[in-house]
Design an enzyme around this catalytic site. Structure first.
Site, short mmCIF file in Angstrom:
data_model
loop_
_atom_site.label_atom_id
_atom_site.label_comp_id
_atom_site.label_asym_id
_atom_site.label_seq_id
_atom_site.Cartn_x
_atom_site.Cartn_y
_atom_site.Cartn_z
N HIS A 10 57.63 40.21 50.24
CA HIS A 10 58.15 38.91 50.66
C HIS A 10 58.40 38.85 52.17
CE1 HIS A 10 62.21 40.45 51.38
NE2 HIS A 10 62.08 41.15 50.25
N GLU A 83 63.37 43.39 42.76
CA GLU A 83 63.72 44.55 43.57
C GLU A 83 64.58 45.55 42.79
OE1 GLU A 83 63.01 46.70 45.56
OE2 GLU A 83 63.34 45.87 47.57
#
Length: 208
Positions: A10, A83
């Site tokens: 990202h 994550e």
């Protein structure tokens, strides 16, 4: 033609800038991160992705959506691509973590956090699951997170855990490329910010 997976980290967030552990905390892209996502999308669009999937956290989903809008693809969401959970460290800076948990900081094991082996297993399983739906020559883009992707890549390559640290990290909106060979997946690009180019060398592709 072989299947490929582009592992896209990202774009930048404010917590990236402040060096705060993000983990499962849902932090949006900042202005720089949005620009990074747009740039990455403009490059990766030329690879003509077949399928795009992202983590359920907004920073990764926004990054995937930038590409999806450009190439006319929906972005599937998979929470298994999120994550590594940071437990008590989420929201804290590296300096704060080092001061409060010096031994755990050295080992990079957060109290209440997610073990690296668990992250590697869930992320690689998700990548294999999505890649299995590709036709030959298909390209899957996985928009996810730095630790999640690094660990998932290590598991996809079949590396033993003691060698996982030999694979470096990914910058914001940089990507790595996995290609399926006759003996499994191999890493053909890592932490790239430009498009992959053919490699001509004495290391024959037939040796995989």
């Amino acid at each position: 033609m072989s299947k490929r997976i582009v592992c896209l980290r990202h774009g930048q967030t404010l917590w990236n800038v402040e060096q705060r552990f993000q983990g499962h905390t849902d932090i949006a892209l900042d202005e720089t991160g949005l620009a990074q996502a747009a740039r990455a999308a403009s490059l990766l669009a030329s690879l003509r992705p077949t399928l795009i999937v992202s983590s359920d956290l907004s920073r990764a989903n926004e990054t995937g959506l930038a590409l999806g809008r450009l190439v006319g693809l929906d972005v599937a969401v998979d929470k298994d691509l999120r994550e590594r959970g940071g437990g008590e460290w989420e929201g804290l800076t590296r300096d704060e973590i080092a001061a409060r948990w010096p031994e755990e900081y050295v080992a990079w094991e957060a109290p209440g956090g997610e073990p690296v082996a668990d992250v590697a297993a869930r992320v690689s399983a998700a990548m294999r699951r999505w890649a299995s739906s590709l036709d030959d020559g298909g390209l899957l883009v996985v928009a996810s997170h730095g630790a999640a992707l690094r660990l998932g890549i290590c598991a996809m390559l079949g590396l033993p855990e003691e060698l996982w640290s030999s694979i470096g990290g990914l910058g914001n909106c940089s990507w790595s490329v996995l290609e399926e060979g006759r003996r499994g997946w191999r890493l053909v690009e890592h932490n790239a910010g430009t498009l992959p180019e053919p490699i001509n060398s004495d290391d024959s592709p037939g040796t995989d």
